[in-house]
Design a protein around this motif. Structure first.
Motif, short mmCIF file in Angstrom:
data_model
loop_
_atom_site.label_atom_id
_atom_site.label_comp_id
_atom_site.label_asym_id
_atom_site.label_seq_id
_atom_site.Cartn_x
_atom_site.Cartn_y
_atom_site.Cartn_z
N ARG A 147 0.84 -1.20 0.00
CA ARG A 147 0.00 0.00 0.00
C ARG A 147 0.88 1.25 0.00
O ARG A 147 1.80 1.38 0.81
N ILE A 148 0.57 2.16 -0.90
CA ILE A 148 1.30 3.42 -0.99
C ILE A 148 0.32 4.59 -0.91
O ILE A 148 -0.88 4.41 -1.10
N LYS A 149 0.85 5.75 -0.61
CA LYS A 149 0.04 6.95 -0.55
C LYS A 149 0.30 7.81 -1.78
O LYS A 149 1.44 8.15 -2.09
N VAL A 150 -0.77 8.15 -2.50
CA VAL A 150 -0.69 9.07 -3.62
C VAL A 150 -1.55 10.27 -3.22
O VAL A 150 -2.77 10.20 -3.26
N ASP A 154 -5.08 6.09 -0.77
CA ASP A 154 -4.35 4.82 -0.70
C ASP A 154 -4.42 4.14 -2.06
O ASP A 154 -5.50 4.01 -2.65
N ARG A 155 -3.28 3.69 -2.55
CA ARG A 155 -3.22 2.94 -3.80
C ARG A 155 -2.45 1.65 -3.55
O ARG A 155 -1.66 1.56 -2.61
N ASP A 180 0.00 14.14 -6.47
CA ASP A 180 0.77 14.20 -5.22
C ASP A 180 1.94 15.15 -5.44
O ASP A 180 2.95 14.79 -6.06
N SER A 181 1.79 16.36 -4.94
CA SER A 181 2.81 17.38 -5.17
C SER A 181 4.04 17.19 -4.30
O SER A 181 5.10 17.74 -4.58
N ASP A 182 3.91 16.42 -3.19
CA ASP A 182 5.05 16.18 -2.31
C ASP A 182 5.87 14.97 -2.72
O ASP A 182 7.03 14.84 -2.38
N GLY A 183 5.24 14.04 -3.44
CA GLY A 183 5.90 12.79 -3.82
C GLY A 183 5.25 11.62 -3.13
O GLY A 183 4.66 11.74 -2.04
N SER A 185 4.55 8.22 -1.03
CA SER A 185 5.04 7.70 0.24
C SER A 185 4.47 6.31 0.45
O SER A 185 3.55 5.89 -0.27
N ILE A 186 5.01 5.59 1.43
CA ILE A 186 4.59 4.21 1.69
C ILE A 186 4.04 4.12 3.10
O ILE A 186 4.68 4.54 4.06
N SER A 187 2.85 3.60 3.24
CA SER A 187 2.24 3.41 4.54
C SER A 187 2.96 2.29 5.28
O SER A 187 3.53 1.39 4.68
#
Length: 301
Positions: A147-150, A154-155, A180-183, A185-187
């Motif tokens: 699971r990653i954060k866009v 959650d994607r 995602d303007s910050d880049g 990330s991974i949960s």
């Protein structure tokens, strides 16, 4: 694990006072395989050990010499009734009986690559690859996800390769609307090691990585206007004069090729061609008046 002890002659095992057992060495720890009466015969005594959580032996189980422990029981020779001789030689480490009950754990999670990014920004259809590293080789069954954060969404990055190694790769394909303007990330399916232990999947999160920004939201044309001209006299343009148009977007855009804007000059459609602005949110287009053009009401878009 099953151990068979071959006796020179038929014996009788009594468990009235206790059950005989065989001392074994599992990774430097003494464990006991218990006598199994149901599967033993008069000349073959069978001992069984059930591997316990925490057992580990990278070299293989071994047995020291003279390791049978009566443990309150007795083993007697059928012919004489005398106590059976229990001396035997040692069994060295057996690599066919290595022991691993330790769950593999994640040592790191990281972004390792992408396809299609422009200026560190991913668009719809672009992909990002993530790698999960374990402390040992793991084997994948099913289709695990990472699971990653866009942005705030959650994607799921899906497993693509690495089973049988200590590094698994996961892939996420950016979809229209992702931003995602910050880049990214991974949960903070089944993953097992060679011994069948389920992997421990807890890991620290990965903060937003500016190398993997996402913009799959199409820029919107917010305004289109005639912004200037050259050569006009008394608000009239002649052949060779130019008119400039400006298209304003909701965000910066990058131009490829030679786009144009159709404008109306009288009853005729003409094309104002792109002249500048790529990389900004304002693009300029220009049309040069041709001989024969006429528009008493003024150029329109």
């Amino acid at each position: 694990v099953v151990f068979d002890v071959a006796m020179k002659s038929a014996v009788t095992v009594s468990t009235a006072g206790g059950t005989p057992r065989l001392a074994i060495n599992v990774g430097g720890q003494t464990k006991f395989a218990d006598y199994d009466a149901a599967s033993s015969t008069g000349t073959t005594l069978r001992f069984k050990y059930v591997v316990a959580a925490g057992d580990t032996d990278v070299n293989g189980i071994s047995v020291a010499e003279n390791a049978i422990d009566l443990h309150g029981g007795s083993i007697t020779v059928d012919r004489s009734g005398a106590a059976a001789g229990l001396k035997h030689s040692a069994l060295s480490d057996n690599t066919s009986f290595k022991v691993d009950t330790t769950a593999p754990s994640i040592t790191s999670v990281a972004f390792i690559g992408q396809t299609g990014a422009v200026n560190h920004t991913l668009n719809a259809g672009d992909t990002v690859t993530l790698e999960v590293s374990f402390g040992e080789a793991v084997f994948v069954s099913g289709t695990p996800i990472l699971r990653i954060k866009v942005g705030s969404q959650d994607r799921n990055a899906v497993y693509v390769s690495g089973s049988g190694t200590s590094k698994l790769q996961f892939l996420y394909t950016v979809v229209t609307g992702d931003a995602d303007s910050d880049g990214l990330s991974i949960s903070g399916e089944s993953l097992k090691d060679a011994a069948g232990n389920d992997a421990s999947l807890s890991h620290v999160g990965v903060t937003a990585d500016a190398n993997y920004k996402v913009d799959a939201v199409a820029p919107i044309l917010s305004s289109l206007a005639i912004s200037g001209q050259t050569g006009a006299q008394n608000n009239l343009l002649n052949a060779g004069d130019t008119v400039t148009l400006e298209a304003t977007f909701s965000e910066s855009v990058v131009v490829t090729g030679t786009p144009s804007i159709g404008i109306r000059v009288g009853a005729t459609t003409r094309n104002a061609v792109y002249v500048g602005g790529s990389g900004t949110n304002k693009l300029q287009f220009r049309y040069t008046i041709a001989a024969g053009d006429g528009d008493a009401n003024g150029i329109s878009i």
